[in-house]
Scaffold this active site. Structure first.
Site, PDB file in Angstrom:
ATOM      1  N   GLU A   1      -5.558  -4.884  10.551  1.00 18.78           N
ATOM      2  CA  GLU A   1      -4.532  -3.860  10.733  1.00 18.78           C
ATOM      3  C   GLU A   1      -4.836  -3.057  11.989  1.00 18.78           C
ATOM      4  O   GLU A   1      -5.623  -2.088  11.937  1.00 18.78           O
ATOM      5  CB  GLU A   1      -4.531  -2.906   9.532  1.00 18.78           C
TER       6      GLU A   1
ATOM      7  N   HIS B   1      -9.637   1.017   4.603  1.00 20.92           N
ATOM      8  CA  HIS B   1      -8.376   1.251   5.308  1.00 20.92           C
ATOM      9  C   HIS B   1      -8.643   2.253   6.442  1.00 20.92           C
ATOM     10  O   HIS B   1      -9.434   3.178   6.285  1.00 20.92           O
ATOM     11  CB  HIS B   1      -7.322   1.798   4.335  1.00 20.92           C
TER      12      HIS B   1
ATOM     13  N   SER C   1       3.313  -1.986  10.367  1.00 21.11           N
ATOM     14  CA  SER C   1       4.770  -2.019  10.613  1.00 21.11           C
ATOM     15  C   SER C   1       5.412  -3.354  10.255  1.00 21.11           C
ATOM     16  O   SER C   1       6.320  -3.828  10.948  1.00 21.11           O
ATOM     17  CB  SER C   1       5.087  -1.618  12.059  1.00 21.11           C
TER      18      SER C   1
ATOM     19  N   GLU D   1      -7.054   4.723   7.462  1.00 17.07           N
ATOM     20  CA  GLU D   1      -6.843   6.134   7.106  1.00 17.07           C
ATOM     21  C   GLU D   1      -8.068   6.688   6.373  1.00 17.07           C
ATOM     22  O   GLU D   1      -8.416   7.863   6.518  1.00 17.07           O
ATOM     23  CB  GLU D   1      -5.560   6.279   6.268  1.00 17.07           C
TER      24      GLU D   1
ATOM     25  N   GLY E   1       2.309   2.362  10.650  1.00 22.51           N
ATOM     26  CA  GLY E   1       3.248   3.472  10.488  1.00 22.51           C
ATOM     27  C   GLY E   1       3.943   3.889  11.771  1.00 22.51           C
ATOM     28  O   GLY E   1       4.538   4.967  11.837  1.00 22.51           O
TER      29      GLY E   1
ATOM     30  N   ASN F   1       0.861  -1.180   0.000  1.00 21.80           N
ATOM     31  CA  ASN F   1       0.000   0.000   0.000  1.00 21.80           C
ATOM     32  C   ASN F   1       0.901   1.235   0.000  1.00 21.80           C
ATOM     33  O   ASN F   1       1.456   1.601   1.023  1.00 21.80           O
ATOM     34  CB  ASN F   1      -0.891  -0.035   1.256  1.00 21.80           C
TER      35      ASN F   1
ATOM     36  N   LYS G   1       0.094   4.272  -0.429  1.00 16.37           N
ATOM     37  CA  LYS G   1      -0.559   5.484   0.099  1.00 16.37           C
ATOM     38  C   LYS G   1      -0.239   6.670  -0.832  1.00 16.37           C
ATOM     39  O   LYS G   1      -0.196   6.495  -2.040  1.00 16.37           O
ATOM     40  CB  LYS G   1      -0.126   5.734   1.549  1.00 16.37           C
TER      41      LYS G   1
HETATM   42  P1  PGA Z   1       2.733   0.380   7.588  1.00 17.69           P
HETATM   43  O1  PGA Z   1       1.270   0.590   6.934  1.00 17.69           O
HETATM   44  O2  PGA Z   1       3.277  -0.912   7.026  1.00 17.69           O
HETATM   45  O3  PGA Z   1       3.526   1.566   7.152  1.00 17.69           O
HETATM   46  O4  PGA Z   1       2.542   0.294   9.056  1.00 17.69           O
HETATM   47  C1  PGA Z   1       0.391  -0.484   6.750  1.00 17.69           C
HETATM   48  C2  PGA Z   1      -0.901  -0.012   6.140  1.00 17.69           C
HETATM   49  O5  PGA Z   1      -1.378   1.081   6.456  1.00 17.69           O
HETATM   50  O6  PGA Z   1      -1.504  -0.717   5.309  1.00 17.69           O
END
Ligand code: PGA
Length: 255
Positions: free
Chosen positions: A166, A94, A212, A96, A172, A9, A11
């Site tokens: 998640e 997601h 992460s 976000e 992140g 992803n 983003k």
């Molecule tokens: P990350 O993001 O691996 O940077 O923690 C995962 C995601 O949001 O799908």
């Protein structure tokens, strides 16, 4: 046997040049593996990456979709548009999108239905925030999300659904869940699928961990019986790192 699935992803990262550089390098690094890999770039790069992706053994997906068919929806992208450029995978729900862009469970469910009705594969993301985890209510929270988002998804349509667990506090932050904590939720998800649908659906639906994930920790997640792969953000932006994650997952799963 569920085929491992590893998703990138991106983003809101990369440019046209850096995306093309990524895919060319990645094609050189990726060894033949018994796993599916999907990259979810920003919309402007989907079409061009799709051209390169065919030869590099990855699929290209979309990070978002609009739930309407067409018309007066400035700034939005429809299922028909995505299909017309060869997209067959879409991220839905997601955290976000849910938290920063206010997507309700109702909207997430509509988007999920749009993806399924268009015969594309949806990666439905679920996961709790830190307060909910600390209150010991993570399982209950994920159960409620699944109940609402999959309410009108038929057993037959589950062929087109992947679930990504998640935990928001792990996204992140560099603070991944432990493989055991992730496995606890994933095995609950499988049990829930068995109760709502049946054993065959529980056993065939792919469930990913996200939050992460790195080349260093991927194998420990993939070693868990109910974790079929990962949805990777930060560590998927670099071709070396994403290829290592795919190889790590595939060898942990397939031996
Ligand atoms: P990350 O993001 O691996 O940077 O923690 C995962 C995601 O949001 O799908």
């Amino acid at each position: 046997m569920r085929r491992p699935l590893i998703c990138a992803n991106w983003k809101m990262n990369h440019t046209l040049d850096s995306s093309i550089e990524f895919i060319k390098r990645f094609a050189m690094l990726l060894k033949p593996v018994d796993a599916d890999a999907v990259i979810f770039p920003p919309f402007p790069f989907i079409y061009i990456l799709h051209e390169y992706a065919e030869s590099s053994g990855v699929y290209i997906g979309a990070q978002n979709i609009n739930e309407n068919e067409k018309g007066a929806h400035t700034g939005e992208v429809s299922a028909e548009m995505l299909k017309s450029i060869g997209v067959s995978w879409v991220l839905v729900g997601h955290s976000e999108r849910r938290n920063t862009y206010g997507e309700s469970d109702e909207l997430v469910s509509k988007k999920l239905k749009t993806v399924i009705d268009s015969k594309m594969i949806a990666i439905l993301c679920v996961g709790e925030n830190i307060e909910t985890r600390e209150e010991g209510k993570a399982v209950e929270f994920v159960k409620n999300q699944l109940e609402r988002n999959l309410e009108s998804v038929s057993p037959d349509d589950m062929k087109l659904v992947v679930i990504a667990y998640e935990p928001i506090w792990a996204i992140g932050t560099g603070r991944a869940a432990t493989p055991q904590d992730a496995e606890e939720i994933m095995s609950f998800i499988r049990k829930w699928l068995n109760e709502k649908y049946d054993n065959a659906i529980a056993e065939t639906t792919r469930i990913l961990y996200g939050g992460s994930v790195t080349p260093e920790n991927m194998a420990s997640f993939a070693a868990m019986p109910d974790i079929d792969g990962a949805l990777v953000g930060g560590a998927s932006l670099d071709p070396e790192s994403f290829a290592l994650i795919i190889h790590g997952a595939a060898s942990a799963k397939n031996g």
